[in-house]
Scaffold this motif. Structure first.
Motif, PDB file in Angstrom:
ATOM      1  N   LYS A 101       0.686  -0.908  -0.156  1.00  0.00           N
ATOM      2  CA  LYS A 101      -0.196  -0.293  -0.019  1.00  0.00           C
ATOM      3  C   LYS A 101       1.098   0.846   0.052  1.00  0.00           C
ATOM      4  O   LYS A 101       0.867   2.821  -1.120  1.00  0.00           O
ATOM      5  N   ARG A 102       1.743   1.348   0.789  1.00  0.00           N
ATOM      6  CA  ARG A 102       2.806   1.985   1.142  1.00  0.00           C
ATOM      7  C   ARG A 102       3.900   2.899  -0.319  1.00  0.00           C
ATOM      8  O   ARG A 102       3.627   3.739  -0.395  1.00  0.00           O
ATOM      9  N   TYR A 103       3.721   1.829  -1.119  1.00  0.00           N
ATOM     10  CA  TYR A 103       4.517   1.333  -2.345  1.00  0.00           C
ATOM     11  C   TYR A 103       3.351   2.603  -3.400  1.00  0.00           C
ATOM     12  O   TYR A 103       3.802   2.959  -3.891  1.00  0.00           O
ATOM     13  N   LEU A 104       2.505   1.794  -3.525  1.00  0.00           N
ATOM     14  CA  LEU A 104       1.757   2.165  -4.104  1.00  0.00           C
ATOM     15  C   LEU A 104       1.097   3.800  -4.796  1.00  0.00           C
ATOM     16  O   LEU A 104       0.888   3.993  -5.118  1.00  0.00           O
ATOM     17  N   CYS A 105       1.256   3.739  -3.456  1.00  0.00           N
ATOM     18  CA  CYS A 105       1.168   5.391  -2.830  1.00  0.00           C
ATOM     19  C   CYS A 105       2.340   6.512  -2.958  1.00  0.00           C
ATOM     20  O   CYS A 105       1.668   7.976  -3.479  1.00  0.00           O
ATOM     21  N   SER A 106       2.741   5.227  -3.158  1.00  0.00           N
ATOM     22  CA  SER A 106       4.348   6.363  -3.700  1.00  0.00           C
ATOM     23  C   SER A 106       4.295   6.352  -5.441  1.00  0.00           C
ATOM     24  O   SER A 106       5.446   7.424  -5.753  1.00  0.00           O
ATOM     25  N   VAL A 107       4.635   5.388  -6.241  1.00  0.00           N
ATOM     26  CA  VAL A 107       4.016   5.136  -7.444  1.00  0.00           C
ATOM     27  C   VAL A 107       3.199   5.286  -8.076  1.00  0.00           C
ATOM     28  O   VAL A 107       2.661   5.829  -9.267  1.00  0.00           O
ATOM     29  N   ASP A 108       1.684   6.031  -7.258  1.00  0.00           N
ATOM     30  CA  ASP A 108       0.786   6.175  -8.592  1.00  0.00           C
ATOM     31  C   ASP A 108      -0.057   6.919  -7.617  1.00  0.00           C
ATOM     32  O   ASP A 108      -0.738   6.700  -6.652  1.00  0.00           O
ATOM     33  N   PRO A 109      -0.001   8.267  -7.801  1.00  0.00           N
ATOM     34  CA  PRO A 109      -1.072   9.321  -7.048  1.00  0.00           C
ATOM     35  C   PRO A 109      -2.593   9.294  -6.901  1.00  0.00           C
ATOM     36  O   PRO A 109      -3.009   9.317  -6.149  1.00  0.00           O
ATOM     37  N   ALA A 110      -2.640   8.443  -8.057  1.00  0.00           N
ATOM     38  CA  ALA A 110      -4.334   7.867  -8.435  1.00  0.00           C
ATOM     39  C   ALA A 110      -4.637   7.225  -7.307  1.00  0.00           C
ATOM     40  O   ALA A 110      -5.702   6.970  -6.990  1.00  0.00           O
ATOM     41  N   TYR A 111      -3.670   6.195  -6.682  1.00  0.00           N
ATOM     42  CA  TYR A 111      -3.915   5.802  -6.192  1.00  0.00           C
ATOM     43  C   TYR A 111      -4.169   5.936  -4.577  1.00  0.00           C
ATOM     44  O   TYR A 111      -4.733   5.368  -3.709  1.00  0.00           O
ATOM     45  N   LEU A 112      -3.438   6.777  -4.517  1.00  0.00           N
ATOM     46  CA  LEU A 112      -3.374   7.595  -2.621  1.00  0.00           C
ATOM     47  C   LEU A 112      -4.698   7.992  -2.832  1.00  0.00           C
ATOM     48  O   LEU A 112      -5.370   7.576  -2.090  1.00  0.00           O
ATOM     49  N   ASP A 113      -5.346   8.449  -3.590  1.00  0.00           N
ATOM     50  CA  ASP A 113      -6.597   9.012  -3.729  1.00  0.00           C
ATOM     51  C   ASP A 113      -8.051   8.538  -3.802  1.00  0.00           C
ATOM     52  O   ASP A 113      -8.984   9.007  -3.444  1.00  0.00           O
ATOM     53  N   SER A 114      -7.072   7.628  -4.008  1.00  0.00           N
ATOM     54  CA  SER A 114      -8.620   6.151  -4.258  1.00  0.00           C
ATOM     55  C   SER A 114      -8.820   5.273  -2.685  1.00  0.00           C
ATOM     56  O   SER A 114      -9.610   4.505  -2.463  1.00  0.00           O
ATOM     57  N   LEU A 115      -7.676   5.409  -2.290  1.00  0.00           N
ATOM     58  CA  LEU A 115      -7.824   4.597  -0.488  1.00  0.00           C
ATOM     59  C   LEU A 115      -9.201   5.133   0.361  1.00  0.00           C
ATOM     60  O   LEU A 115      -9.856   6.123   0.451  1.00  0.00           O
ATOM     61  N   SER A 116      -9.959   4.323   0.780  1.00  0.00           N
ATOM     62  CA  SER A 116     -10.752   4.886   1.481  1.00  0.00           C
ATOM     63  C   SER A 116     -10.204   5.260   2.683  1.00  0.00           C
ATOM     64  O   SER A 116      -9.393   5.082   3.158  1.00  0.00           O
ATOM     65  N   PRO A 117     -11.179   5.827   3.328  1.00  0.00           N
ATOM     66  CA  PRO A 117     -10.596   6.646   4.612  1.00  0.00           C
ATOM     67  C   PRO A 117     -10.717   5.798   5.615  1.00  0.00           C
ATOM     68  O   PRO A 117      -8.996   6.469   6.076  1.00  0.00           O
ATOM     69  N   ALA A 118     -10.733   4.793   5.981  1.00  0.00           N
ATOM     70  CA  ALA A 118      -9.956   4.341   6.882  1.00  0.00           C
ATOM     71  C   ALA A 118      -8.738   3.416   7.084  1.00  0.00           C
ATOM     72  O   ALA A 118      -7.421   3.252   7.250  1.00  0.00           O
ATOM     73  N   SER A 119      -8.358   2.912   5.365  1.00  0.00           N
ATOM     74  CA  SER A 119      -6.948   2.803   5.052  1.00  0.00           C
ATOM     75  C   SER A 119      -6.238   4.006   4.443  1.00  0.00           C
ATOM     76  O   SER A 119      -5.141   4.209   4.786  1.00  0.00           O
ATOM     77  N   ALA A 120      -7.383   4.774   4.881  1.00  0.00           N
ATOM     78  CA  ALA A 120      -6.142   6.766   4.354  1.00  0.00           C
ATOM     79  C   ALA A 120      -5.213   7.195   6.048  1.00  0.00           C
ATOM     80  O   ALA A 120      -4.210   7.291   6.099  1.00  0.00           O
ATOM     81  N   THR A 121      -6.748   6.399   6.732  1.00  0.00           N
ATOM     82  CA  THR A 121      -5.957   6.557   7.932  1.00  0.00           C
ATOM     83  C   THR A 121      -5.057   5.785   8.451  1.00  0.00           C
ATOM     84  O   THR A 121      -3.765   6.114   9.277  1.00  0.00           O
TER      85      THR A 121
END
Length: 187
Positions: A101-121
């Motif tokens: 998850k941390r990797y995908l957030c680093s390499v794909d900004p759209a992935y970071l934006d798609s996280l559920s609120p709980a997953s972002a927390t």
């Protein structure tokens, strides 16, 4: 009681809890992830990893830790616990699914934006997006791609309307994923 029976009993007994601020229970989430992996043609080991990736939450029985700012490292707890019976093809994707998850957030900004609120927390308490060296380290692990697949099923397996087979439908697959030395004794 075989290890598979024990794991399934734990999932049945403790899986009714809501999954960390999502609209599904722990067991619904586990089953959805396993179904998604199976539908994608994943081998039994990766379907088993998808089913058991959050088993550390079941073992710790503390779903609200991220909301309190605590990372219990459920992925490490699950991987260590399951390593006595399952090969790395099961335990490493489990251990790496948070890093994925941390990797995908680093390499794909759209992935970071798609996280559920709980997953972002939970991302914030899990260390946030990976840095450049951490990305390289992650990609050196032979199980990194399986962990990324698992991560995508993890993100998708949160649908309160999705119908899945019962947990028992996965017994044979999980049993087949056991290490060979445990198949005869615990099959």
């Amino acid at each position: 009681m075989s290890v598979v029976e024990e794991i399934f009993a734990n999932l049945e007994a403790r899986g009714a809890a809501i999954y960390g601020g999502e609209a599904v229970t722990q067991l619904q989430h586990a089953l959805q992830c396993a179904v998604l992996a199976h539908m994608a043609g994943a081998p039994a080991t990766l379907v088993t990893a998808a089913l058991l990736h959050d088993y550390g939450h079941i073992l710790t029985d503390d779903e609200d830790a991220a909301e309190r700012g605590t990372d219990l490292q459920h992925e490490e707890i699950a991987a260590r616990h399951l390593a006595d019976w399952f090969p790395e093809d099961v335990t490493e994707p489990i251990r790496l699914h948070v890093t994925a998850k941390r990797y995908l957030c680093s390499v794909d900004p759209a992935y970071l934006d798609s996280l559920s609120p709980a997953s972002a927390t939970s991302l914030s308490v899990q260390g946030g997006p990976l840095g450049t060296e951490e990305i390289s380290d992650f990609r050196r692990n032979p199980h990194w791609q399986a962990a990324v697949k698992l991560r995508h099923w993890d993100d998708t397996g949160k649908d309160p309307k999705m119908t899945t087979p019962a947990l028992a439908a996965f017994r044979g697959m999980v049993t087949s994923a056991l290490r060979e030395e445990h198949e005869d004794a615990h099959g």
